[in-house]
Design a protein around this motif. Structure first.
Motif, PDB file in Angstrom:
ATOM      1  N   LEU A 271       0.821  -1.209   0.000  1.00 50.81           N
ATOM      2  CA  LEU A 271       0.000   0.000   0.000  1.00 50.81           C
ATOM      3  C   LEU A 271       0.853   1.258   0.000  1.00 50.81           C
ATOM      4  O   LEU A 271       0.562   2.221  -0.724  1.00 50.81           O
ATOM      5  CB  LEU A 271      -0.935  -0.005   1.215  1.00 50.81           C
ATOM      6  CG  LEU A 271      -2.037  -1.065   1.226  1.00 50.81           C
ATOM      7  CD1 LEU A 271      -2.795  -1.023   2.546  1.00 50.81           C
ATOM      8  CD2 LEU A 271      -2.989  -0.871   0.058  1.00 50.81           C
ATOM      9  N   ALA A 272       1.899   1.258   0.808  1.00 49.63           N
ATOM     10  CA  ALA A 272       2.760   2.441   0.875  1.00 49.63           C
ATOM     11  C   ALA A 272       3.493   2.673  -0.440  1.00 49.63           C
ATOM     12  O   ALA A 272       3.680   3.813  -0.870  1.00 49.63           O
ATOM     13  CB  ALA A 272       3.759   2.288   2.017  1.00 49.63           C
ATOM     14  N   ARG A 273       3.900   1.595  -1.100  1.00 54.16           N
ATOM     15  CA  ARG A 273       4.612   1.723  -2.371  1.00 54.16           C
ATOM     16  C   ARG A 273       3.706   2.254  -3.469  1.00 54.16           C
ATOM     17  O   ARG A 273       4.148   3.011  -4.346  1.00 54.16           O
ATOM     18  CB  ARG A 273       5.174   0.357  -2.778  1.00 54.16           C
ATOM     19  CG  ARG A 273       5.963   0.349  -4.069  1.00 54.16           C
ATOM     20  CD  ARG A 273       7.260   1.088  -3.936  1.00 54.16           C
ATOM     21  NE  ARG A 273       8.079   0.983  -5.127  1.00 54.16           N
ATOM     22  CZ  ARG A 273       9.238   1.608  -5.306  1.00 54.16           C
ATOM     23  NH1 ARG A 273       9.732   2.375  -4.336  1.00 54.16           N
ATOM     24  NH2 ARG A 273       9.922   1.468  -6.413  1.00 54.16           N
ATOM     25  N   THR A 274       2.422   1.882  -3.440  1.00 50.35           N
ATOM     26  CA  THR A 274       1.495   2.259  -4.498  1.00 50.35           C
ATOM     27  C   THR A 274       0.867   3.625  -4.267  1.00 50.35           C
ATOM     28  O   THR A 274       0.652   4.384  -5.225  1.00 50.35           O
ATOM     29  CB  THR A 274       0.391   1.196  -4.630  1.00 50.35           C
ATOM     30  OG1 THR A 274       0.989  -0.088  -4.784  1.00 50.35           O
ATOM     31  CG2 THR A 274      -0.497   1.479  -5.837  1.00 50.35           C
ATOM     32  N   LEU A 275       0.569   3.967  -3.025  1.00 53.03           N
ATOM     33  CA  LEU A 275      -0.236   5.144  -2.723  1.00 53.03           C
ATOM     34  C   LEU A 275       0.570   6.342  -2.254  1.00 53.03           C
ATOM     35  O   LEU A 275      -0.016   7.396  -1.992  1.00 53.03           O
ATOM     36  CB  LEU A 275      -1.283   4.797  -1.656  1.00 53.03           C
ATOM     37  CG  LEU A 275      -2.237   3.652  -2.005  1.00 53.03           C
ATOM     38  CD1 LEU A 275      -3.139   3.343  -0.816  1.00 53.03           C
ATOM     39  CD2 LEU A 275      -3.065   3.984  -3.238  1.00 53.03           C
ATOM     40  N   THR A 276       1.874   6.194  -2.093  1.00 49.76           N
ATOM     41  CA  THR A 276       2.699   7.315  -1.621  1.00 49.76           C
ATOM     42  C   THR A 276       3.780   7.637  -2.641  1.00 49.76           C
ATOM     43  O   THR A 276       4.053   6.855  -3.559  1.00 49.76           O
ATOM     44  CB  THR A 276       3.350   7.002  -0.271  1.00 49.76           C
ATOM     45  OG1 THR A 276       4.231   5.875  -0.417  1.00 49.76           O
ATOM     46  CG2 THR A 276       2.299   6.674   0.778  1.00 49.76           C
ATOM     47  N   GLY A 277       4.395   8.792  -2.447  1.00 55.13           N
ATOM     48  CA  GLY A 277       5.476   9.227  -3.328  1.00 55.13           C
ATOM     49  C   GLY A 277       6.616   9.808  -2.528  1.00 55.13           C
ATOM     50  O   GLY A 277       7.244   9.122  -1.724  1.00 55.13           O
ATOM     51  N   THR A 278       6.848  11.080  -2.710  1.00 55.87           N
ATOM     52  CA  THR A 278       7.985  11.725  -2.044  1.00 55.87           C
ATOM     53  C   THR A 278       7.627  12.310  -0.691  1.00 55.87           C
ATOM     54  O   THR A 278       8.522  12.573   0.116  1.00 55.87           O
ATOM     55  CB  THR A 278       8.526  12.857  -2.938  1.00 55.87           C
ATOM     56  OG1 THR A 278       7.460  13.795  -3.209  1.00 55.87           O
ATOM     57  CG2 THR A 278       9.039  12.296  -4.256  1.00 55.87           C
ATOM     58  N   VAL A 279       6.344  12.530  -0.407  1.00 55.91           N
ATOM     59  CA  VAL A 279       5.942  13.196   0.831  1.00 55.91           C
ATOM     60  C   VAL A 279       5.628  12.192   1.926  1.00 55.91           C
ATOM     61  O   VAL A 279       6.127  12.317   3.054  1.00 55.91           O
ATOM     62  CB  VAL A 279       4.722  14.116   0.580  1.00 55.91           C
ATOM     63  CG1 VAL A 279       4.264  14.757   1.890  1.00 55.91           C
ATOM     64  CG2 VAL A 279       5.072  15.177  -0.439  1.00 55.91           C
ATOM     65  N   ALA A 280       4.819  11.187   1.636  1.00 59.72           N
ATOM     66  CA  ALA A 280       4.343  10.248   2.648  1.00 59.72           C
ATOM     67  C   ALA A 280       5.003   8.875   2.538  1.00 59.72           C
ATOM     68  O   ALA A 280       4.485   7.903   3.099  1.00 59.72           O
ATOM     69  CB  ALA A 280       2.833  10.094   2.556  1.00 59.72           C
ATOM     70  N   GLY A 281       6.120   8.775   1.845  1.00 62.49           N
ATOM     71  CA  GLY A 281       6.799   7.496   1.722  1.00 62.49           C
ATOM     72  C   GLY A 281       7.287   6.978   3.066  1.00 62.49           C
ATOM     73  O   GLY A 281       7.782   7.731   3.901  1.00 62.49           O
TER      74      GLY A 281
END
Length: 297
Positions: free
Chosen positions: A235-245
């Protein structure tokens, strides 16, 4: 006729020298102890090897066979913490800590009253309710990933830490309800009736009567929820980028097209695993008590 049968005492076995013979310990206990040590050693060896490799240079870490007695260095940890590269892991570590701690607190706030209702208060067909909770874990996360992604994109929650908190809460809530129900089922009903006779309401009973009794169970449940949230990657890999990684997402960045930097990956893996290890050792006694408390239900 006497109702008590007199049994003559069996004389103690003595050695040829006349001294009492000591009872022999069963061999099965010793064999189980050796087997437990061997299994524990097999689990610990990969972790120790990862820590040792993290203190090697990339050249020594990539040798075949591995260089066990190679010179030690902290280059892997310097690369992880951005020395010379300018990249810092602290935002990702703080995101993981925030998502794991906040979601665990929300899970406990929701799971304890639900488990209290299912274990102590009379609820019709509570087994169906528990099966419904468990059935929500039967769907693979990847099967629901596309609808979640489309909803996050529509609502503007992509790369938002609060979306992960909500998803982690939903992911861990069924497990927490199942665990807390088994723990709360051990609470004596007489204590709850005494609290009710004294005029204690539901919240006061949960806070001052139930919570101290099931504190080991709460610790075990919170630790398991924290570990599941901290280690979550898909979920974190798919739904986040540079801010919420999160930290696991940051860890995958060390596997690049240029190759696998083994020493850096081992250093990063050890640092990312350290909070879970510290939490496990800190709550070790509570974890054992909690899992033992709910084992009979």
């Amino acid at each position: 006729m006497s109702s008590v049968t007199d049994v003559a005492p069996v004389p103690a076995t003595r050695t040829p020298e006349g001294e009492p013979r000591r009872p022999r310990k069963p061999r099965s206990g010793a064999l189980l102890g050796v087997a437990a040590w061997l299994i524990g050693f097999l689990f610990v060896v990969p972790v120790l090897w990862m820590v040792l490799t993290s203190f090697h240079s990339e050249e020594d870490a990539a040798t075949n066979p591995p260089s066990v007695f190679a010179p030690l260095t902290t280059e892997g940890y310097q690369s992880f913490f951005g020395v010379g590269t300018g990249t810092s892991p602290w935002p990702s570590l703080l995101n993981s800590l925030t998502a794991s701690v906040v979601s665990t607190i929300i899970v406990l706030v929701l799971a304890i009253p639900a488990a209290y209702a299912l274990s102590i208060k009379p609820v019709r067909k509570w087994t169906d309710v528990m099966f419904f909770f468990l059935s929500t874990r039967m769907l693979p996360i990847v099967a629901g990933l596309l609808p979640i992604y489309l909803f996050a994109q529509w609502s503007g929650l992509l790369d938002n830490i609060w979306l992960l908190i909500v998803l982690y809460t939903a992911m861990n809530l069924p497990i927490a309800v199942w665990m807390m129900r088994s723990f709360l089922a051990e609470v004596p009903v007489e204590i709850l009736e005494a609290a009710s006779m004294d005029g204690a309401g539901l919240l006061l009973t949960l806070r001052q009567v139930v919570a101290p009794i099931v504190l080991p169970g709460i610790a075990a449940t919170s630790l398991i929820c924290f570990i599941f949230s901290w280690n979550e990657l898909l979920l974190a890999r798919t739904l986040t980028g540079t801010v919420a990684g999160t930290a696991p997402v940051y860890l995958t960045g060390f596997v690049t097209s240029q190759g696998l930097f083994l020493a850096q990956v081992c250093a990063a893996s050890f640092v990312v695993s350290l909070p879970v290890l510290v939490a496990g050792f800190a709550a070790q006694d509570k974890l054992v008590q909690g899992l033992s408390l709910g084992a009979v239900k």
